[in-house]
Design a protein around this motif. Structure first.
Motif, mmCIF file in Angstrom:
data_model
loop_
_atom_site.group_PDB
_atom_site.id
_atom_site.type_symbol
_atom_site.label_atom_id
_atom_site.label_comp_id
_atom_site.label_asym_id
_atom_site.label_seq_id
_atom_site.Cartn_x
_atom_site.Cartn_y
_atom_site.Cartn_z
ATOM 1 N N GLY A 1 53.202 69.407 -18.001
ATOM 2 C CA GLY A 1 53.805 68.401 -17.500
ATOM 3 C C GLY A 1 53.787 68.166 -15.847
ATOM 4 O O GLY A 1 54.363 67.092 -15.477
ATOM 5 N N GLY A 2 53.420 69.196 -15.253
ATOM 6 C CA GLY A 2 53.169 69.077 -13.952
ATOM 7 C C GLY A 2 51.803 68.203 -13.402
ATOM 8 O O GLY A 2 51.334 67.739 -14.183
ATOM 9 N N SER A 3 51.540 68.404 -12.153
ATOM 10 C CA SER A 3 50.647 67.397 -11.523
ATOM 11 C C SER A 3 49.715 68.297 -10.672
ATOM 12 O O SER A 3 50.094 69.143 -9.899
ATOM 13 N N LEU A 4 48.624 67.917 -10.295
ATOM 14 C CA LEU A 4 47.666 68.623 -9.664
ATOM 15 C C LEU A 4 46.566 67.441 -9.097
ATOM 16 O O LEU A 4 46.203 66.600 -9.673
ATOM 17 N N ARG A 5 46.027 67.597 -7.856
ATOM 18 C CA ARG A 5 45.228 66.820 -7.377
ATOM 19 C C ARG A 5 43.826 67.383 -6.786
ATOM 20 O O ARG A 5 43.870 68.552 -6.135
ATOM 21 N N LEU A 6 42.693 66.929 -7.143
ATOM 22 C CA LEU A 6 41.471 67.746 -6.986
ATOM 23 C C LEU A 6 40.700 66.651 -5.996
ATOM 24 O O LEU A 6 40.910 65.650 -5.922
#
Length: 122
Positions: free
Chosen positions: A15-20
């Protein structure tokens, strides 16, 4: 020749977020499109998203549509992958990719970043 340097990734709960991020250098005038692939343990590398250099045309794998967003900066040399609503099945090593040559005619070479681990826990 194209060199790709990735950053981002890590461990996140479902449910979380990450940015590459991926910054490219080298023969950028002939590099189109750029994007991201991923490879999970025991599976083949698969396309996640691509973005065109001239018009910013985007293509997504069905499995990430509506959750992931690919973008690039004004120079066209840095590509981002915003990943929202992450699922455990998104766990994989994510690779930045650049296609050097004429992608749309099939005459091109793939260049890859070193890969960054994304782990989504339950």
């Amino acid at each position: 020749q194209v060199t790709l340097v990735e950053s981002g990734g890590g461990l996140v709960q479902a449910g979380g977020s990450l940015r590459l991020s991926c910054t490219a250098s080298g023969n950028m005038l002939s590099t189109d499109p750029m994007g991201w692939y991923r490879q999970a343990p025991g599976k083949q590398r698969e396309l996640v998203a691509l973005i065109g250099r001239s018009y910013g045309t985007k293509h997504y794998a069905d499995s990430v549509k509506g959750r992931f967003t690919i973008s690039r900066d004004n120079t066209g040399n840095t590509v981002y992958l915003q990943m929202n609503s992450l699922k455990p099945e998104d766990t994989a090593v994510y690779y930045c990719n650049a296609k050097l040559g004429s992608y749309y005619s099939g005459a091109y070479s793939d260049y890859w970043g070193q890969g960054t681990q994304v782990t989504v826990s339950t």
